[in-house]
Scaffold this active site. Structure first.
Site, PDB file in Angstrom:
ATOM      1  N   ARG A 245      -3.778  -1.827   9.214  1.00  0.00           N
ATOM      2  CA  ARG A 245      -5.117  -3.021   9.497  1.00  0.00           C
ATOM      3  C   ARG A 245      -4.769  -4.518   9.100  1.00  0.00           C
ATOM      4  NH1 ARG A 245      -8.013   1.897   7.667  1.00  0.00           N
ATOM      5  NH2 ARG A 245      -9.512   2.814   9.369  1.00  0.00           N
TER       6      ARG A 245
ATOM      7  N   GLN B  73       1.863   5.736  -1.576  1.00  0.00           N
ATOM      8  CA  GLN B  73       1.139   5.418  -2.640  1.00  0.00           C
ATOM      9  C   GLN B  73       0.278   4.294  -2.507  1.00  0.00           C
ATOM     10  OE1 GLN B  73       0.966   6.787  -5.872  1.00  0.00           O
ATOM     11  NE2 GLN B  73      -0.661   5.264  -6.052  1.00  0.00           N
ATOM     12  N   LYS B  74       0.397   3.535  -1.115  1.00  0.00           N
ATOM     13  CA  LYS B  74      -0.747   2.623  -0.793  1.00  0.00           C
ATOM     14  C   LYS B  74      -2.174   3.211  -0.838  1.00  0.00           C
ATOM     15  CE  LYS B  74      -2.597  -0.796   1.863  1.00  0.00           C
ATOM     16  NZ  LYS B  74      -3.673  -0.004   2.488  1.00  0.00           N
TER      17      LYS B  74
ATOM     18  N   HIS C  18       5.524   3.250   6.878  1.00  0.00           N
ATOM     19  CA  HIS C  18       5.796   4.611   7.394  1.00  0.00           C
ATOM     20  C   HIS C  18       7.185   4.611   7.598  1.00  0.00           C
ATOM     21  CE1 HIS C  18       1.802   3.645   9.578  1.00  0.00           C
ATOM     22  NE2 HIS C  18       1.616   4.306   9.060  1.00  0.00           N
TER      23      HIS C  18
ATOM     24  N   HIS D  13       4.630   0.944  10.953  1.00  0.00           N
ATOM     25  CA  HIS D  13       5.065  -0.057  10.317  1.00  0.00           C
ATOM     26  C   HIS D  13       6.315   0.205   9.325  1.00  0.00           C
ATOM     27  CE1 HIS D  13       2.582   0.846   7.054  1.00  0.00           C
ATOM     28  NE2 HIS D  13       1.468   0.564   7.691  1.00  0.00           N
TER      29      HIS D  13
END
Ligand code: PAF
Length: 283
Positions: free
Chosen positions: A189, A150-151, A39, A36
């Site tokens: 997800r 960082q997610k 990335h 997504h």
């Protein structure tokens, strides 16, 4: 950045010898596919900072628990490759599980206490699987820099520690979280959310923002910051099981009483069957 056609390799030997011949510096973006915009932000930063970009696509079985979504994790290799090619990626390493974990494989990297807190407490063994596969990806490809979002804040902390503790000689680069228009952090997800759950999901970001805004206004009492985030989440009835609301030191992830240095406010909660995580840095 090199503009030669993208090559897709599936074996360790071919990948290592191709990567050694790439124009340097080489930036690596490790992924589990289902790409997504988050990335792609990693790929773009790697492209801006390196002469060649490599990506890996590997749904790593050892970081999934027995009750987790390994079998149903979203996979779309053709689409992922098209996206990476359009970004000018030079090399994709897409091994089979047997190539990464051949029969008899039994050497693991245990990230210690850092891997046992927060996500590690809810997902025993998860960071052992992450640290082991990331070390292997770095060894096979041998990049100068590797890029992580960082997610997954705890994953980034574990990988930074891995690089430092094992002298991997790779620069680990953290890339800011990419969010949808309503604040929801992009994640593969999110595809599991129903439309009603998708509408509710940004509550997690709003909760973290409430803590951050309180901190921005001068509040350093970590308990008060946690309470601010938790009360936003508790007001949303569809949000089940708030696993934790944490205000922790940004590198050790030890819970703080008082925020004095760089810290991370993070949370995990379940929306239906989907476990959502997010974090904001207080720095
Ligand atoms: O963040 C991910 O997609 C994965 O945890 C990683 C870093 C590619 C390791 O499998």
């Amino acid at each position: 950045m090199t503009t030669a056609k993208m090559i897709v390799l599936t074996t360790n030997n071919d990948t290592t010898s191709f990567a050694h011949r790439c124009t340097r510096p080489l930036g690596l973006v490790p992924t589990m596919g289902a790409l997504h915009d988050g990335h792609l932000a990693l790929v773009r930063q790697a492209a801006a900072e390196n002469k060649t970009v490599a990506a890996s696509i590997f749904v790593n079985p050892t970081q999934f628990g027995p009750q987790e979504d390994l079998a149903t994790y979203p996979r779309d290799m053709e689409r992922d490759l098209a996206l990476l090619e359009a970004e000018g990626v030079g090399l994709v390493y897409a091994p089979s599980p047997e190539e990464v974990y051949p029969p008899g494989f039994d050497t693991w990297i245990d990230p210690g206490a850092l891997g046992e807190r927060l996500e590690g407490a809810a997902r025993p063994g998860h960071f052992r699987g992450v640290a082991t596969v990331v070390a292997k990806l770095l060894n096979v490809i041998g990049p100068d820099r590797a890029y992580f979002g960082q997610k997954d804040g705890q994953q980034l902390a574990v990988i930074r520690r891995l690089g430092r503790d094992l002298n991997l000689g790779v620069e680990i680069v953290g890339v800011p979280t990419v969010r949808d228009h309503d604040g929801l952090a992009l994640s593969s997800r999110n595809a599991y959310l129903s439309s009603e759950q998708r509408m509710v999901a940004p509550v997690i970001y709003r909760a973290l923002l409430a803590a951050k805004e309180l901190w921005d206004s001068g509040q350093c009492d970590a308990g008060k910051l946690r309470d601010a985030a938790r009360s936003v989440m508790e007001a949303e009835p569809l949000l089940e099981e708030i696993a934790y609301v944490s205000v922790a030191d940004a590198s050790t992830l030890k819970e703080l009483d008082w925020v004095e240095g760089p810290a991370m406010v993070s949370t995990a909660a379940r929306l239906g069957k989907t476990r959502l995580i997010d974090n904001l840095l207080l720095e």
